[in-house]
Write an enzyme that holds these catalytic residues in place. Structure first.
Site, short mmCIF file in Angstrom:
data_model
loop_
_atom_site.label_atom_id
_atom_site.label_comp_id
_atom_site.label_asym_id
_atom_site.label_seq_id
_atom_site.Cartn_x
_atom_site.Cartn_y
_atom_site.Cartn_z
N GLU A 279 0.71 -1.26 -0.08
CA GLU A 279 -0.07 -0.07 0.07
C GLU A 279 0.65 1.17 -0.02
O GLU A 279 0.53 2.26 0.74
CB GLU A 279 -1.02 -0.09 1.16
N ASP A 352 -8.15 -9.33 3.83
CA ASP A 352 -8.15 -8.28 4.75
C ASP A 352 -9.17 -8.22 5.76
O ASP A 352 -9.99 -7.48 5.65
CB ASP A 352 -8.04 -6.91 3.99
N GLU A 380 -12.71 -2.92 11.94
CA GLU A 380 -12.99 -2.21 10.85
C GLU A 380 -13.87 -2.53 9.79
O GLU A 380 -14.29 -1.82 9.09
CB GLU A 380 -11.42 -2.47 10.25
C1 BDP Z 1 -6.33 -2.42 5.71
C2 BDP Z 1 -6.59 -1.13 6.48
C3 BDP Z 1 -5.44 -0.11 6.45
C4 BDP Z 1 -3.93 -0.80 6.96
C5 BDP Z 1 -3.71 -2.14 6.16
C6 BDP Z 1 -2.58 -2.86 6.52
O1 BDP Z 1 -7.62 -0.59 5.90
O2 BDP Z 1 -5.77 1.08 7.29
O3 BDP Z 1 -2.95 0.10 6.82
O4 BDP Z 1 -5.06 -2.88 6.13
O5 BDP Z 1 -3.07 -3.74 7.54
O6 BDP Z 1 -6.91 -3.23 6.54
O7 BDP Z 1 -1.62 -2.53 6.46
#
Ligand code: BDP
Length: 688
Positions: A279, A352, A380
């Protein structure tokens, strides 16, 4: 005697009414107990933190101190420190001997503390002895991951701002730091990562390290080790190095010096957690190096001090046709290439933290590399702190899932605790749901998820039901009229969320701007496809679901036989995962005889009905709960009930455009217009 009883009840009354039930005391309320298993205590030296905590709890339960005696008598609690290899560092035993003494044996102070909290839990949940038990934790590192930013916000936090007051540290120390450490120690958590995995490099600046040291000093007596998330590009940002190439001498030296600086301040510092090449975060791949190159460089820097690296496997690439396959594809070739103080941290599911996913196939795949689970305690994707969703059941399902790595019975629990392949490092992590809200977690019931994480990290064989029961008894009341129905409610709650949000293996139908409400229709021109719901549900006039079979992305092949074949067959795939692995036709025949479309409708409706039932159950609990918490929970259940209908209507009305079939006539009709639902835009600025 009668008089004694009435004095006692008066004392209880004062104690109860004197303290607001705002949830701040968590499960550590230490309410008055009549029947106590001992009357005095004996220990050497000053007894340390264990005695201090016991005395504090004792005052709450009895209004007085537990007298210390030099010579143990009948009914004395004896704290014994002795070399006892089988107990390990953190284990303890508690035995009542023939003379009626309770002997708590452990190797050190922290383990005594765990033993004391265990005893207190037993007392608070109605056990009076005699005792005969040994407790040895399943994982050696039981760690919370805070996604807290240095500016006080929390990524995916739903309980207010961060507990860590970076601006005031190190001069001012909030009393909540110690309260936090106590709460964690009481459930066996022994480590914490203070900052977000999307790490600000400043955390490693000298200025911040001094603040971290102040927190670590408070946590130390409670046996909590501090870790930090680090940004892979830190050397470039903090000290202007030309790059962060892990094979370059200057970069390696920078990390060695940084480690030295950290350990001078915090001699028992735990190590680093790293999100790299994920990301948009920097990482070794920026320089053509591998995850192993990156992790090993950091591991080398930490090695002289016994520090470790937790390297995350949360990676995905928009170019990959199936995001669910990526972690396995990137990490399997690196098995055996990591140093022995590296552990790979893997999310429970391959996409996720969805309400339901199968386990990530990396569990039970690597043989030479230790792998640890990352669970998400913060909700989340399960209704934030608005929805009551007890996650003990989800984690039990995950930990007990069979990977078949070494034949039947190779559960995720057993492949991560070092049983199947012996690894020196064993760990489990949970993304914290804690903020500065008075009740710590926003929803009172979200405390149960923090609690359950700790208990499962200590003993992954505990059942979700047993944990829910002990949490309720300590947090509310031991009255079975309350505990029985509310345990039942908790045990159904996660399945209810799955039903009203994403049943039958559906996943990631969430809105673009937040992960709270539904937006299966979401389409943002130019957006990464793997951030859009349609990438996952693939609804068409033929059917719905992601084809991960041999004919599709072949993600099934990442699982061991016979799982791979079971998942591959549309009629053998467990139905909770049907649309995870299959693009099934709308008229696919389910095991109960219904067609898929009808079953989908019934599932959504069941979810709504379940929440309605939770409301009824909760309202009946009013006599057993203080007004403050009763009303708070009642109000959140109302929100949850409305949201459940929102989810159901949005998903069914949207998918109906493809299925072109009626909603079965015996269930509730939608009450919203699809076009109206599409207009809902939530202001989530305080939530993200
Ligand atoms: C996702 C989240 C994000 C996190 C990412 C992570 O939306 O905010 O930074 O995972 O785990 O679930 O790195």
């Amino acid at each position: 005697m009668k008089r004694l009883i009435s004095i006692y009840s008066l004392f209880c009354l004062v104690l109860f009414t004197g303290r607001a039930e705002d949830g701040s005391r968590l499960w550590l309320r230490n309410t008055p107990v009549t029947n106590l298993p001992f009357e005095s205590i004996s220990y050497r030296g000053d007894g340390g933190i264990a005695v201090q905590e016991l005395q504090q709890a004792w005052a709450g339960m009895t209004g007085s101190r537990l007298p210390r005696v030099d010579t143990p008598q009948a009914n004395t609690l004896v704290l014994k420190t002795e070399k006892n290899k089988p107990l390990g560092k953190d284990g303890f035993s508690i035995r009542t001997n023939e003379t009626g003494q309770t002997i708590l044996t452990a190797q050190n102070e922290t383990a005594h503390l765990y033993g004391i909290f265990h005893l207190l839990r037993l007392i608070q949940t109605g056990h009076t002895g005699p005792f005969n038990l040994t407790e040895i934790p399943t994982y050696s590192i039981r760690i919370l991951n805070h996604w807290d930013n240095l500016n006080g916000t929390i990524e995916r936090g739903y309980a207010g701002y961060s507990l860590w007051k970076w601006d005031e540290l190190p001069a001012t120390l909030s009393p909540r730091y110690e309260a936090y450490a106590r709460a964690n120690a009481s459930i066996g958590i022994n480590a914490t990562v203070l900052n977000n995995v999307n790490a600000n490099p400043q955390i490693l600046s000298t200025q911040y390290l001094e603040k971290v040291k102040a927190i670590a000093d408070i946590f130390r007596p409670y046996g909590i080790q501090v870790y930090l998330s680090v940004n892979f590009a830190s050397p470039t940002v903090l000290d202007g190095l030309a790059d962060a190439d892990p094979l370059r001498k200057e970069v390696r030296l920078w990390w060695k010096n940084k480690a030295k600086e950290i350990y001078t301040l915090i001699p028992d510092f735990g190590g680093f957690l790293v999100k790299a090449n994920s990301e948009g975060q920097p990482g070794p791949q920026d320089y053509g190096r591998t995850h192993a190159d990156g992790a090993n460089m950091l591991a080398e820097a930490l090695k002289p001090y016994k520090g470790i690296v937790m390297w995350r496997a949360f990676v995905y690439d928009p170019k990959e046709p199936d995001r669910a396959k990526q972690a396995y594809d990137e990490f399997m070739p690196l098995d055996g290439k990591f140093h022995d103080n590296v552990i790979v941290q893997v999310k429970n599911g391959p996409v996720d933290f969805q309400p339901r996913e199968p386990f990530t196939p990396l569990f039970g795949a690597m043989k030479k590399t230790p792998v640890m689970a990352e669970l998400q305690i913060t909700q989340e994707y399960l209704g934030f702190s608005n929805h009551l969703a007890y996650l003990g059941t989800m984690w039990e399902e995950f930990l007990q899932a069979d990977t078949w790595q070494a034949g039947e019975g190779s559960t995720v629990a057993r492949v991560t605790d070092g049983t199947i392949y012996p690894h020196k490092l064993t760990a489990i992590s949970g993304v914290a749901n804690i903020g500065e809200d008075t009740n710590w977690t926003g929803h009172h019931f979200a405390q149960a998820n923090w609690y359950a994480f700790g208990r499962l990290a200590w003993n992954h064989n505990l059942t979700a039901g047993a944990i829910a029961g002990e949490w309720l008894r300590q947090t509310f009341t031991t009255n079975p009229e309350f505990v029985t129905p509310v345990t039942e409610l908790m045990l159904q709650s996660r399945e209810a969320v799955v039903n009203y949000m994403m049943p039958l293996g559906l996943h990631h139908l969430f809105a673009w701007g937040h992960h709270y409400g539904p937006e299966p229709w979401c389409d943002i021109p130019g957006a990464r496809p793997d951030w859009l719901p349609s990438y996952y549900h693939k609804a068409s006039s033929y059917g719905i679901g992601f084809d991960r079979t041999h004919k599709g992305s072949n993600a099934v092949a990442q699982y061991h036989a016979p799982l791979s074949e079971q998942f591959n067959g549309i009629n053998t795939c467990p139905e909770p995962y049907l649309l995870w692995f299959h693009h099934a036709p709308w008229d696919h025949r389910m095991k109960n005889g219904r067609i898929l479309w009808d079953e989908l409708c019934y599932k959504y409706d069941t979810g709504v009905q379940q929440v309605r039932q939770f409301q009824k159950t909760w309202d009946r609990m009013q006599p057993y709960v203080d007004t403050e918490r009763f009303l708070h929970i009642q109000s959140r259940l109302r929100t949850q009930a409305r949201d459940a209908v929102w989810w159901k209507d949005a998903c069914l009305l949207y998918f109906q455009q493809y299925s072109k079939r009626p909603v079965p006539y015996d269930i509730e009709r939608p009450v919203h217009e699809l076009e109206e639902l599409k207009k809902i835009k939530l202001d989530m600025t305080h939530h993200n």
